[in-house]
Scaffold this motif. Structure first.
Motif, PDB file in Angstrom:
ATOM      1  N   LEU A  67       2.371-103.276 -40.995  1.00 34.36           N
ATOM      2  CA  LEU A  67       2.240-103.217 -42.497  1.00 34.36           C
ATOM      3  C   LEU A  67       2.950-102.430 -43.128  1.00 34.36           C
ATOM      4  CD1 LEU A  67      -1.391-104.919 -42.831  1.00 34.36           C
ATOM      5  CD2 LEU A  67       0.762-106.179 -42.937  1.00 34.36           C
ATOM      6  N   GLY A  68       3.506-101.372 -42.420  1.00 34.38           N
ATOM      7  CA  GLY A  68       3.944-100.212 -42.884  1.00 34.38           C
ATOM      8  C   GLY A  68       2.920 -98.948 -43.296  1.00 34.38           C
ATOM      9  N   VAL A  69       1.973 -99.219 -42.721  1.00 34.03           N
ATOM     10  CA  VAL A  69       0.857 -98.075 -43.333  1.00 34.03           C
ATOM     11  C   VAL A  69       0.474 -97.197 -42.031  1.00 34.03           C
ATOM     12  CG1 VAL A  69      -1.927 -98.046 -43.731  1.00 34.03           C
ATOM     13  CG2 VAL A  69      -0.477 -99.921 -44.576  1.00 34.03           C
ATOM     14  N   SER A  70       0.190 -96.010 -42.268  1.00 33.34           N
ATOM     15  CA  SER A  70      -0.089 -94.918 -41.271  1.00 33.34           C
ATOM     16  C   SER A  70      -0.763 -95.325 -40.426  1.00 33.34           C
ATOM     17  CB  SER A  70      -0.612 -93.708 -42.027  1.00 33.34           C
ATOM     18  OG  SER A  70      -0.887 -92.652 -40.811  1.00 33.34           O
ATOM     19  N   PRO A  71      -0.575 -95.499 -39.033  1.00 35.41           N
ATOM     20  CA  PRO A  71      -1.516 -95.890 -37.936  1.00 35.41           C
ATOM     21  C   PRO A  71      -2.741 -94.806 -37.907  1.00 35.41           C
ATOM     22  CG  PRO A  71       0.670 -95.540 -36.916  1.00 35.41           C
ATOM     23  CD  PRO A  71       0.676 -95.347 -38.329  1.00 35.41           C
ATOM     24  N   ASN A  72      -2.356 -93.646 -37.979  1.00 37.78           N
ATOM     25  CA  ASN A  72      -3.121 -92.499 -37.942  1.00 37.78           C
ATOM     26  C   ASN A  72      -4.214 -92.429 -38.803  1.00 37.78           C
ATOM     27  OD1 ASN A  72      -1.829 -91.250 -35.645  1.00 37.78           O
ATOM     28  ND2 ASN A  72      -0.469 -89.964 -36.650  1.00 37.78           N
ATOM     29  N   MET A  73      -4.001 -92.681 -40.080  1.00 40.31           N
ATOM     30  CA  MET A  73      -4.864 -92.898 -41.214  1.00 40.31           C
ATOM     31  C   MET A  73      -5.808 -94.119 -41.063  1.00 40.31           C
ATOM     32  SD  MET A  73      -4.283 -93.524 -45.249  1.00 40.31           S
ATOM     33  CE  MET A  73      -3.764 -95.263 -44.806  1.00 40.31           C
ATOM     34  N   VAL A  74      -5.193 -94.988 -40.535  1.00 42.40           N
ATOM     35  CA  VAL A  74      -6.168 -96.431 -40.318  1.00 42.40           C
ATOM     36  C   VAL A  74      -7.148 -96.059 -39.118  1.00 42.40           C
ATOM     37  CG1 VAL A  74      -6.046 -98.614 -39.637  1.00 42.40           C
ATOM     38  CG2 VAL A  74      -4.490 -98.121 -41.393  1.00 42.40           C
ATOM     39  N   ALA A  75      -6.703 -95.430 -38.221  1.00 43.80           N
ATOM     40  CA  ALA A  75      -7.494 -95.123 -36.913  1.00 43.80           C
ATOM     41  C   ALA A  75      -8.519 -94.101 -37.318  1.00 43.80           C
ATOM     42  CB  ALA A  75      -6.713 -94.501 -35.886  1.00 43.80           C
ATOM     43  N   ASP A  76      -8.220 -93.096 -38.185  1.00 43.87           N
ATOM     44  CA  ASP A  76      -9.245 -92.191 -38.710  1.00 43.87           C
ATOM     45  C   ASP A  76     -10.329 -93.230 -39.303  1.00 43.87           C
ATOM     46  OD1 ASP A  76      -7.786 -90.173 -37.320  1.00 43.87           O
ATOM     47  OD2 ASP A  76      -6.862 -89.230 -39.192  1.00 43.87           O
ATOM     48  N   ILE A  77      -9.931 -93.691 -40.272  1.00 40.34           N
ATOM     49  CA  ILE A  77     -10.931 -94.533 -40.935  1.00 40.34           C
ATOM     50  C   ILE A  77     -11.823 -95.317 -40.140  1.00 40.34           C
ATOM     51  CG2 ILE A  77     -11.351 -96.476 -42.620  1.00 40.34           C
ATOM     52  CD1 ILE A  77      -8.732 -95.248 -44.191  1.00 40.34           C
ATOM     53  N   TYR A  78     -11.120 -96.043 -39.074  1.00 43.61           N
ATOM     54  CA  TYR A  78     -12.000 -96.726 -38.285  1.00 43.61           C
ATOM     55  C   TYR A  78     -12.675 -96.142 -37.429  1.00 43.61           C
ATOM     56  CZ  TYR A  78     -10.698-101.493 -39.364  1.00 43.61           C
ATOM     57  OH  TYR A  78     -10.463-102.766 -40.164  1.00 43.61           O
ATOM     58  N   ARG A  79     -12.379 -94.832 -36.991  1.00 45.04           N
ATOM     59  CA  ARG A  79     -13.118 -93.979 -36.073  1.00 45.04           C
ATOM     60  C   ARG A  79     -14.670 -93.786 -36.744  1.00 45.04           C
ATOM     61  NH1 ARG A  79      -8.424 -91.532 -34.896  1.00 45.04           N
ATOM     62  NH2 ARG A  79      -7.774 -91.944 -32.689  1.00 45.04           N
TER      63      ARG A  79
END
Length: 99
Positions: A67-79
């Motif tokens: 989706l063109g979103v930062s995977p690091n940001m998403v992973a941090d939110i999910y953690r």
């Protein structure tokens, strides 16, 4: 999901607020499923499985990339979300008197 073309900053902010509300609603739905998951588990070890956490993080990172979103940001939110929901699941297990 279609992105509306906003004509003003106020209109844009209203749309962002709507998205934020949807995100919170979806987090609440996820949390309800996590509470249900406690019913299938009997120990804290079953709740805190690194393999499942890795699967979830890999899945959301992949989706973010698509989706063109930062995977690091998403992973941090999910953690953070996973950490909090693990505690919720443990509390559900305790309330059931499982341990």
């Amino acid at each position: 999901m279609e992105i509306k073309k906003c004509e003003t900053l106020e209109e844009l902010r209203e749309e962002v607020d709507k998205v934020d509300e949807m995100i919170v609603e979806l987090i609440a739905v996820r949390n309800d499923y996590i509470k249900q998951a406690a019913g299938f588990k009997h120990t804290v070890d079953e709740i805190k499985t690194d393999e499942r956490i890795d699967d979830v993080l890999n899945h959301v990172r992949h989706k973010a990339l698509m989706l063109g979103v930062s995977p690091n940001m998403v992973a941090d939110i999910y953690r953070k979300m996973i950490d909090e929901m693990v505690e919720t699941e443990i509390a559900e297990l305790r309330n059931r008197g499982a341990f």
